[in-house]
Motif scaffolding. Structure first.
Motif, PDB file in Angstrom:
ATOM      1  N   ARG A   5       0.842  -1.189   0.000  1.00  0.00           N
ATOM      2  CA  ARG A   5       0.000   0.000   0.000  1.00  0.00           C
ATOM      3  C   ARG A   5       0.881   1.244   0.000  1.00  0.00           C
ATOM      4  NH1 ARG A   5      -3.825  -0.963   5.052  1.00  0.00           N
ATOM      5  NH2 ARG A   5      -1.798  -1.578   5.896  1.00  0.00           N
ATOM      6  N   PRO A   7       2.254   5.107   0.435  1.00  0.00           N
ATOM      7  CA  PRO A   7       1.967   6.102   1.478  1.00  0.00           C
ATOM      8  C   PRO A   7       0.860   7.052   1.026  1.00  0.00           C
ATOM      9  CG  PRO A   7       4.061   6.566   0.390  1.00  0.00           C
ATOM     10  CD  PRO A   7       3.614   5.232  -0.101  1.00  0.00           C
ATOM     11  N   LYS A   8       0.153   7.607   1.994  1.00  0.00           N
ATOM     12  CA  LYS A   8      -0.932   8.541   1.693  1.00  0.00           C
ATOM     13  C   LYS A   8      -0.544   9.990   1.949  1.00  0.00           C
ATOM     14  CE  LYS A   8      -4.505   5.114   2.833  1.00  0.00           C
ATOM     15  NZ  LYS A   8      -5.649   4.805   3.733  1.00  0.00           N
ATOM     16  N   GLU A  13       2.992   8.406   9.048  1.00  0.00           N
ATOM     17  CA  GLU A  13       3.700   7.442   8.214  1.00  0.00           C
ATOM     18  C   GLU A  13       5.211   7.673   8.303  1.00  0.00           C
ATOM     19  OE1 GLU A  13       0.717   6.467   4.561  1.00  0.00           O
ATOM     20  OE2 GLU A  13       1.607   8.471   4.599  1.00  0.00           O
ATOM     21  N   PHE A  40       5.523  13.872  -0.501  1.00  0.00           N
ATOM     22  CA  PHE A  40       4.835  13.693   0.791  1.00  0.00           C
ATOM     23  C   PHE A  40       5.654  14.382   1.891  1.00  0.00           C
ATOM     24  CE2 PHE A  40       3.456   9.650  -1.393  1.00  0.00           C
ATOM     25  CZ  PHE A  40       2.140  10.040  -1.582  1.00  0.00           C
ATOM     26  N   HIS A  92       6.709   1.979   5.952  1.00  0.00           N
ATOM     27  CA  HIS A  92       7.167   1.654   4.594  1.00  0.00           C
ATOM     28  C   HIS A  92       8.681   1.447   4.588  1.00  0.00           C
ATOM     29  CE1 HIS A  92       3.272   3.537   3.821  1.00  0.00           C
ATOM     30  NE2 HIS A  92       3.264   2.911   2.662  1.00  0.00           N
ATOM     31  N   ARG A 138       1.401   7.185  -7.563  1.00  0.00           N
ATOM     32  CA  ARG A 138       0.977   8.337  -8.350  1.00  0.00           C
ATOM     33  C   ARG A 138       2.026   8.647  -9.408  1.00  0.00           C
ATOM     34  NH1 ARG A 138       0.207  13.094  -4.309  1.00  0.00           N
ATOM     35  NH2 ARG A 138      -0.880  11.424  -3.185  1.00  0.00           N
TER      36      ARG A 138
END
Length: 329
Positions: A5, A7-8, A13, A40, A92, A138
């Protein structure tokens, strides 16, 4: 194994980035990490580095922390970093190392989202690739022409103090390399430095380790006395971030296939690369401004025991003429 998954960019995180050696490879990874941080900003990034490479990352805006692996401690040093990683609550892991040890680190890390590559142990990663777009989830692009590495004012002041009595053009001479066959011979260095100092410029000797200290001393001893006051021997006298700042303060950089030449490229300094056993495209130095490649049928052979000593054929006059024709001093 759970799916990877990305990172958002929200919450707490934390990413562990693994590229612990060698110098040139670490420098080449800087745009990669800087791009992750810019994508990020809230993502906490820790870089795993072997000693002494941690000095290079001090104060860099794209790194929040480092974990230092003291490999001289053997198994104890390895177990120490595994313990630190497991206690750090990383979400991560991204590895560009691709070695057996880095795969073991990923396997033992306890980190849920792991991206990386290995020839036969990619199963330790739930994203077995190094593609940044997949890792971040992305569309993203690294600007290869941008300077990411920062030299702070303190280091600039140190460089100014070291170089203040040296005339321009100031040439950073990276005299060593990891393999003897990749080093420009002493006689070539002496001839080149004599030309530069006779031209009114100065030479700064850079490197690290006992072999390169001895090499620098031989170069100094071989120069005529009238040229000695125009050279500065800094071999083994600088930390890596100080070396980066020193390179940034010079006008040109000359050297073979070795880590500090990657620093010169990252700092966008005019550099003259000397290539024989390796070629620029083999070692990530294709974008260096000036490339002198030996005229040898075996160029790029990567045979470290080769007795041809092909780099001796790159004459000092060729390097000097490039600088003379390019500089404005």
């Amino acid at each position: 194994m759970v799916d990877y998954r990305p990172p958002k960019g929200i919450g707490e995180e934390k990413m562990l980035f693994i590229r612990y050696s060698a110098l040139g490879d670490i420098v080449r990874a800087i745009p990669y990490v800087a791009t992750i941080k810019e994508t990020f900003p809230s993502l906490h990034i820790t870089w795993l580095l072997t000693h002494p490479y941690e000095d290079l990352m001090k104060g860099q805006p794209f790194v929040d922390d480092v974990i230092v692996w003291y490999r001289g401690l053997g198994c104890k040093g390895f177990l120490n970093i595994i313990s630190k990683i497991r206690k750090s609550s990383f979400t991560h892991l991204v590895s560009l190392q691709g070695t057996d040890r880095s795969a073991v680190i990923a396997l033992l890390s306890g980190i849920e989202n792991r991206a990386g590559r290995h020839d036969w142990a990619s199963f330790v990663y739930n994203l077995p690739r190094e593609d940044l777009q997949e890792i971040l989830g992305r569309t993203i692009k690294i600007d290869k022409y941008r300077r990411y590495y920062k030299v702070n004012q303190k280091l600039k002041s140190l460089t100014d103090a070291l170089l203040k009595n040296l005339n321009r053009p100031r040439i950073a001479c990276v005299i060593g390399a990891s393999k003897k066959v990749k080093r420009w011979p002493v006689s070539n260095w002496v001839g080149f430095i004599t030309m530069i100092t006779s031209f009114g410029g100065s030479a700064i000797l850079l490197g690290h380790g006992r072999n390169e200290e001895a090499l620098a001393q031989t170069i100094e001893d071989s120069l005529q006395e009238k040229h000695n006051h125009k050279i500065l021997n800094l071999v083994s006298k600088l930390r890596l971030n100080e070396m980066a700042a020193l390179i940034d303060g010079c006008d040109y950089v000359v050297g073979g296939d070795t880590g500090p030449m990657h620093l010169a490229l990252a700092l966008q300094k005019p550099a003259i690369g000397l290539f024989g056993p390796t070629l620029p495209e083999q070692v990530g130095l294709s974008d260096i401004r000036f490339k002198l490649i030996v005229d040898c049928p075996l160029k790029g052979c990567q045979k470290w025991g080769c007795n041809r000593r092909c780099l001796s054929s790159v004459r000092p006059e060729r390097v000097f003429e490039i600088i003379k024709g390019d500089c404005v001093w």
